[in-house]
Scaffold this motif. Structure first.
Motif, mmCIF file in Angstrom:
data_model
loop_
_atom_site.group_PDB
_atom_site.id
_atom_site.type_symbol
_atom_site.label_atom_id
_atom_site.label_comp_id
_atom_site.label_asym_id
_atom_site.label_seq_id
_atom_site.Cartn_x
_atom_site.Cartn_y
_atom_site.Cartn_z
ATOM 1 N N ALA A 1 30.757 50.348 27.608
ATOM 2 C CA ALA A 1 31.275 49.889 28.898
ATOM 3 C C ALA A 1 30.256 48.951 29.540
ATOM 4 C CB ALA A 1 31.554 51.074 29.814
ATOM 5 N N THR A 2 30.776 47.967 30.262
ATOM 6 C CA THR A 2 29.924 46.977 30.913
ATOM 7 C C THR A 2 30.113 47.056 32.417
ATOM 8 O OG1 THR A 2 30.148 45.511 29.005
ATOM 9 C CG2 THR A 2 29.372 44.518 31.055
ATOM 10 N N THR A 3 29.021 46.966 33.151
ATOM 11 C CA THR A 3 29.071 46.891 34.607
ATOM 12 C C THR A 3 28.828 45.444 35.002
ATOM 13 O OG1 THR A 3 28.281 49.155 34.867
ATOM 14 C CG2 THR A 3 28.031 47.683 36.760
ATOM 15 N N TYR A 4 29.778 44.873 35.727
ATOM 16 C CA TYR A 4 29.686 43.485 36.181
ATOM 17 C C TYR A 4 29.389 43.457 37.675
ATOM 18 C CZ TYR A 4 31.921 42.184 31.781
ATOM 19 O OH TYR A 4 32.212 42.006 30.453
ATOM 20 N N PHE A 5 28.370 42.714 38.074
ATOM 21 C CA PHE A 5 28.059 42.505 39.488
ATOM 22 C C PHE A 5 28.803 41.248 39.919
ATOM 23 C CE2 PHE A 5 25.075 45.780 40.404
ATOM 24 C CZ PHE A 5 24.592 46.141 39.161
ATOM 25 N N VAL A 6 29.857 41.434 40.712
ATOM 26 C CA VAL A 6 30.724 40.336 41.116
ATOM 27 C C VAL A 6 29.910 39.297 41.879
ATOM 28 C CG1 VAL A 6 32.745 39.698 42.484
ATOM 29 C CG2 VAL A 6 32.750 41.823 41.165
ATOM 30 N N GLY A 7 30.003 38.036 41.421
ATOM 31 C CA GLY A 7 29.248 36.950 42.037
ATOM 32 C C GLY A 7 27.800 36.883 41.589
ATOM 33 N N ASP A 8 27.426 37.727 40.643
ATOM 34 C CA ASP A 8 26.052 37.822 40.140
ATOM 35 C C ASP A 8 25.064 37.983 41.298
ATOM 36 O OD1 ASP A 8 26.839 37.722 37.453
ATOM 37 O OD2 ASP A 8 26.935 35.538 37.495
ATOM 38 N N SER A 9 24.021 37.163 41.356
ATOM 39 C CA SER A 9 22.986 37.363 42.370
ATOM 40 C C SER A 9 23.468 37.031 43.788
ATOM 41 C CB SER A 9 21.746 36.532 42.038
ATOM 42 O OG SER A 9 22.083 35.154 42.022
ATOM 43 N N SER A 10 24.521 36.223 43.929
ATOM 44 C CA SER A 10 25.069 35.897 45.257
ATOM 45 C C SER A 10 25.918 37.023 45.817
ATOM 46 C CB SER A 10 25.907 34.621 45.189
ATOM 47 O OG SER A 10 25.120 33.541 44.780
ATOM 48 N N GLY A 11 26.456 37.852 44.931
ATOM 49 C CA GLY A 11 27.299 38.959 45.356
ATOM 50 C C GLY A 11 28.675 38.506 45.805
ATOM 51 N N TRP A 12 29.384 39.406 46.465
ATOM 52 C CA TRP A 12 30.722 39.145 47.009
ATOM 53 C C TRP A 12 30.492 38.448 48.344
ATOM 54 C CZ3 TRP A 12 35.615 38.936 45.632
ATOM 55 C CH2 TRP A 12 36.647 39.186 46.536
ATOM 56 N N ASP A 13 30.473 37.103 48.292
ATOM 57 C CA ASP A 13 30.108 36.336 49.474
ATOM 58 C C ASP A 13 30.828 34.996 49.450
ATOM 59 O OD1 ASP A 13 28.085 36.262 51.812
ATOM 60 O OD2 ASP A 13 27.790 34.321 50.813
ATOM 61 N N ILE A 14 30.949 34.384 50.599
ATOM 62 C CA ILE A 14 31.618 33.096 50.732
ATOM 63 C C ILE A 14 30.888 32.006 49.953
ATOM 64 C CG2 ILE A 14 30.475 32.375 52.867
ATOM 65 C CD1 ILE A 14 34.196 32.035 52.377
ATOM 66 N N SER A 15 29.581 32.167 49.737
ATOM 67 C CA SER A 15 28.791 31.169 49.002
ATOM 68 C C SER A 15 28.925 31.308 47.485
ATOM 69 C CB SER A 15 27.320 31.274 49.397
ATOM 70 O OG SER A 15 26.791 32.524 48.992
ATOM 71 N N SER A 16 29.499 32.378 47.004
ATOM 72 C CA SER A 16 29.659 32.594 45.559
ATOM 73 C C SER A 16 30.811 31.752 45.015
ATOM 74 C CB SER A 16 29.960 34.061 45.262
ATOM 75 O OG SER A 16 28.887 34.865 45.664
ATOM 76 N N ASP A 17 30.636 31.257 43.814
ATOM 77 C CA ASP A 17 31.707 30.511 43.148
ATOM 78 C C ASP A 17 32.540 31.504 42.327
ATOM 79 O OD1 ASP A 17 33.380 28.697 41.969
ATOM 80 O OD2 ASP A 17 31.816 27.666 40.818
ATOM 81 N N LEU A 18 33.401 32.224 43.002
ATOM 82 C CA LEU A 18 34.176 33.285 42.349
ATOM 83 C C LEU A 18 35.262 32.738 41.431
ATOM 84 C CD1 LEU A 18 34.389 35.670 45.418
ATOM 85 C CD2 LEU A 18 32.958 35.938 43.388
ATOM 86 N N ASP A 19 35.676 31.474 41.651
ATOM 87 C CA ASP A 19 36.683 30.876 40.772
ATOM 88 C C ASP A 19 36.179 30.747 39.339
ATOM 89 O OD1 ASP A 19 38.633 30.589 42.730
ATOM 90 O OD2 ASP A 19 37.936 28.586 43.312
ATOM 91 N N THR A 20 34.906 30.450 39.171
ATOM 92 C CA THR A 20 34.352 30.284 37.822
ATOM 93 C C THR A 20 33.548 31.497 37.355
ATOM 94 O OG1 THR A 20 32.386 29.178 38.682
ATOM 95 C CG2 THR A 20 34.262 27.772 38.055
ATOM 96 N N TRP A 21 33.339 32.457 38.227
ATOM 97 C CA TRP A 21 32.518 33.623 37.862
ATOM 98 C C TRP A 21 33.082 34.370 36.658
ATOM 99 C CZ3 TRP A 21 33.482 38.948 37.965
ATOM 100 C CH2 TRP A 21 32.364 39.737 37.684
ATOM 101 N N THR A 22 34.389 34.469 36.525
ATOM 102 C CA THR A 22 34.993 35.205 35.410
ATOM 103 C C THR A 22 34.965 34.430 34.093
ATOM 104 O OG1 THR A 22 37.194 34.416 36.006
ATOM 105 C CG2 THR A 22 36.533 36.560 36.880
ATOM 106 N N SER A 23 34.670 33.128 34.130
ATOM 107 C CA SER A 23 34.644 32.309 32.910
ATOM 108 C C SER A 23 33.651 32.876 31.910
ATOM 109 C CB SER A 23 34.255 30.870 33.237
ATOM 110 O OG SER A 23 35.207 30.295 34.079
ATOM 111 N N GLY A 24 34.114 33.042 30.695
ATOM 112 C CA GLY A 24 33.257 33.542 29.622
ATOM 113 C C GLY A 24 33.081 35.052 29.603
ATOM 114 N N LYS A 25 33.687 35.753 30.546
ATOM 115 C CA LYS A 25 33.574 37.214 30.580
ATOM 116 C C LYS A 25 34.844 37.827 30.010
ATOM 117 C CE LYS A 25 30.495 37.445 34.591
ATOM 118 N NZ LYS A 25 30.165 36.046 34.678
ATOM 119 N N ARG A 26 34.670 38.891 29.250
ATOM 120 C CA ARG A 26 35.806 39.632 28.688
ATOM 121 C C ARG A 26 35.780 41.033 29.282
ATOM 122 N NH1 ARG A 26 36.515 38.979 22.408
ATOM 123 N NH2 ARG A 26 38.339 40.143 23.075
ATOM 124 N N PHE A 27 36.772 41.309 30.104
ATOM 125 C CA PHE A 27 36.859 42.605 30.768
ATOM 126 C C PHE A 27 37.729 43.532 29.927
ATOM 127 C CE2 PHE A 27 36.221 39.350 33.996
ATOM 128 C CZ PHE A 27 35.107 39.842 34.645
#
Length: 192
Positions: A27-53
């Motif tokens: 199992a993998t734990t994903y930190f949404v937005g990586d170091s920016s977190g769940w924030d308006i400054s995070s690029d959440l549109d591309t954050w999932t690119s390359g990740k397999r959930f």
């Protein structure tokens, strides 16, 4: 050497223990937005690119008090509508288990933040290696082993197994292996 019911039980328990270790480590734990977190400054549109959930994976949302996480249906995701949310989180540190295949939709509770890009679509693939067992606990309690009910343990098996423990070296050898796994392999589960 004849396999006694107790030895067979310990053998099966070791097999189950091994499967739990393998599934826990896949199992993998994903930190949404990586170091920016769940924030308006995070690029959440591309954050999932390359990740397999996969089922069994976990999403960690870390955010400030000006944000929240709403899990919503697809239609509400498109419109940033939170009135009929599936689940709502506001504690700043939210864990969400991905327990089955399909699409999951998350938005910030602030509609302006959502329209500005603070929303996330996660596609959970169906044939992942970390398939969560049926009836597994929610993410908030994931990894905590629940004790079994003593009602399910038949009282008649205690006396016959106790006699084998005293005089049967095969039983003691099996018990030694079991204790070894519990003492040395059990911590491995938590280190994955």
């Amino acid at each position: 050497m004849e396999k006694t019911p107790t030895m067979q039980f310990l053998y099966n328990l070791c097999i189950i223990f091994g499967i739990v270790v393998i599934r826990r480590c896949n199992a993998t734990t994903y930190f949404v937005g990586d170091s920016s977190g769940w924030d308006i400054s995070s690029d959440l549109d591309t954050w999932t690119s390359g990740k397999r959930f996969s089922p069994g994976d976990v999403l960690m949302f870390q955010y400030s008090s000006t944000h929240s996480v709403y899990e919503v249906a697809k239609d509400n995701y498109q419109n940033c509508n939170t009135t009929d949310a599936i689940r709502t989180f506001t504690n700043g540190n939210t864990t969400v288990a991905l327990s089955k295949p399909g699409d999951r939709f998350f938005v910030c509770g602030s509609r302006l933040h959502c329209f500005a890009g603070m929303r996330l679509l996660v596609h959970v693939e169906g044939n992942g290696p970390s398939q969560a067992p049926v009836g597994s606990p929610q993410a908030a309690t994931a990894g905590i082993l629940q004790p079994s009910s003593k009602k399910n343990n038949p009282a008649t098996g205690v006396a016959s197994s106790a006699a084998r423990f005293v005089g049967d070296s095969g039983w003691r050898g099996s018990m030694g292996i079991f204790v070894y796994f519990m003492v040395f392999a059990f911590p491995f589960i938590w280190s994955c």
